[in-house]
Design a protein around this motif. Sequence first.
Motif, short mmCIF file in Angstrom:
data_model
loop_
_atom_site.label_atom_id
_atom_site.label_comp_id
_atom_site.label_asym_id
_atom_site.label_seq_id
_atom_site.Cartn_x
_atom_site.Cartn_y
_atom_site.Cartn_z
N UNK A 27 0.83 -1.21 0.00
CA UNK A 27 0.00 0.00 0.00
C UNK A 27 0.86 1.26 0.00
N UNK A 28 1.96 1.22 0.76
CA UNK A 28 2.88 2.36 0.79
C UNK A 28 3.47 2.59 -0.59
N UNK A 29 3.95 1.53 -1.21
CA UNK A 29 4.55 1.64 -2.54
C UNK A 29 3.53 2.15 -3.55
N UNK A 30 2.30 1.65 -3.47
CA UNK A 30 1.27 2.06 -4.43
C UNK A 30 0.96 3.55 -4.30
N UNK A 31 0.82 4.03 -3.06
CA UNK A 31 0.55 5.44 -2.86
C UNK A 31 1.73 6.29 -3.29
N UNK A 32 2.95 5.85 -2.97
CA UNK A 32 4.13 6.61 -3.40
C UNK A 32 4.18 6.72 -4.92
N UNK A 33 3.88 5.64 -5.62
CA UNK A 33 3.92 5.68 -7.08
C UNK A 33 2.91 6.68 -7.62
N UNK A 34 1.71 6.72 -7.02
CA UNK A 34 0.71 7.70 -7.45
C UNK A 34 1.22 9.12 -7.19
N UNK A 89 -7.66 4.74 -2.47
CA UNK A 89 -8.74 5.06 -1.53
C UNK A 89 -8.10 5.42 -0.19
N UNK A 90 -7.97 6.71 0.05
CA UNK A 90 -7.29 7.16 1.27
C UNK A 90 -7.99 6.68 2.53
N UNK A 91 -9.30 6.52 2.48
CA UNK A 91 -10.04 6.09 3.66
C UNK A 91 -9.67 4.68 4.09
N UNK A 96 0.02 5.75 9.21
CA UNK A 96 1.43 5.42 9.02
C UNK A 96 1.73 5.07 7.57
N UNK A 97 0.84 4.37 6.91
CA UNK A 97 1.04 4.05 5.50
C UNK A 97 1.13 5.34 4.68
N UNK A 98 0.23 6.27 4.95
CA UNK A 98 0.24 7.55 4.24
C UNK A 98 1.51 8.34 4.56
N UNK A 99 1.89 8.36 5.84
CA UNK A 99 3.09 9.11 6.23
C UNK A 99 4.33 8.55 5.56
#
Length: 358
Positions: A27-34, A89-91, A96-99
Amino acid sequence: MNLARKISNMVKDYRFCGRVSILAQAETEALFQVLDQSVQVLMQQLSVSYVDALIETGDNLLSQSVHVEDGKPDQKQAAALEKRYQTIDLKQLDAETIRRALQLALLKAIHNDRVDPNHQMTPDSIGLLTAYLIAKLVGPTTDLSILDVAVGTGNLLTTVMNQLQTDRPHPIQGYGVDNDDNQLAIAAMSMDLQRSAVDLFHQDAIDPLVMPKTTIAIGDLPVGYYPLDERVQGFQTKATNGHSYVHHLMMEQAMAHLLPGGWGVFLVPTTIFQSQESQGLLKWMSTAAYLQGLLNLPTNLFLDEKSRKSIVILQKHGQQAQQAGKVLLGDLPSFEDQRAFQTFAAQIDAWVDQNIIR
């Protein structure tokens, strides 16, 4: 909280913090890529820096839409960005994943934009250590409010809050102060994405603070001189001659804004008690706070001995606060040496049990 393992996992790899599941890593990697891919588009379309494009990306993610001004980004790229945002989906993501994803992006920004060293993030290893110390000092049931007097991009404050919140039944309220509006814009975006309960204040930390008094104060304090001598006349830590040290002033300010018996945990130069102004600092401490600990961070975190930093632990007078029978002193072992760090953590635990009333 297995401090040694968490910190060891962070030293060479800033991507993942502590015991992170494979799912959380993905999830961290996916958000970082976006984030990163969106930033690259906006940098080109808007002719802005990585940091500015990251702030724009964060705002777009929060609104789930693309802000277009004067036809930029163009229609094709705006549609592509919206499609990319819809993959996240940020919700469904924890703070911590987002940070962690934002931290990856900010580390890239530091490299791309050649950020001033004073504006770089406090490493997660130090944030984890700060959270660990606070957890030991205040116990698991105390309601916490935390002031960061040099909040910057907010990485230290959110690292500490996210770690402490996992073991506490009541929400932690955070407050952050900084005089750099660009840094605060990053912090605001980060905290909105993480859904952090933090109020940010754009002001000089030496000016009167307007938020409620807190139970904890933290800060990776800037090192240097405060140039406006006329504004520090009411501070006990002001220099006898010439400019005053800003890290002395900020410690005094933060400790004054604590509730009685509150704790201050600050990152300071290791030589803080060896400078010409140390006598004034110690004189202030004798009337306002107990010096409970000074832990020198591992030398391998710094370019040289002159740049080495320590964590100073202060407790404000009042409530059940009293001077520890033995001040917690020592050189922290390398965060990479789990066995040595676990031994040191056990010594901290024993010191707290023998010296601190909670």
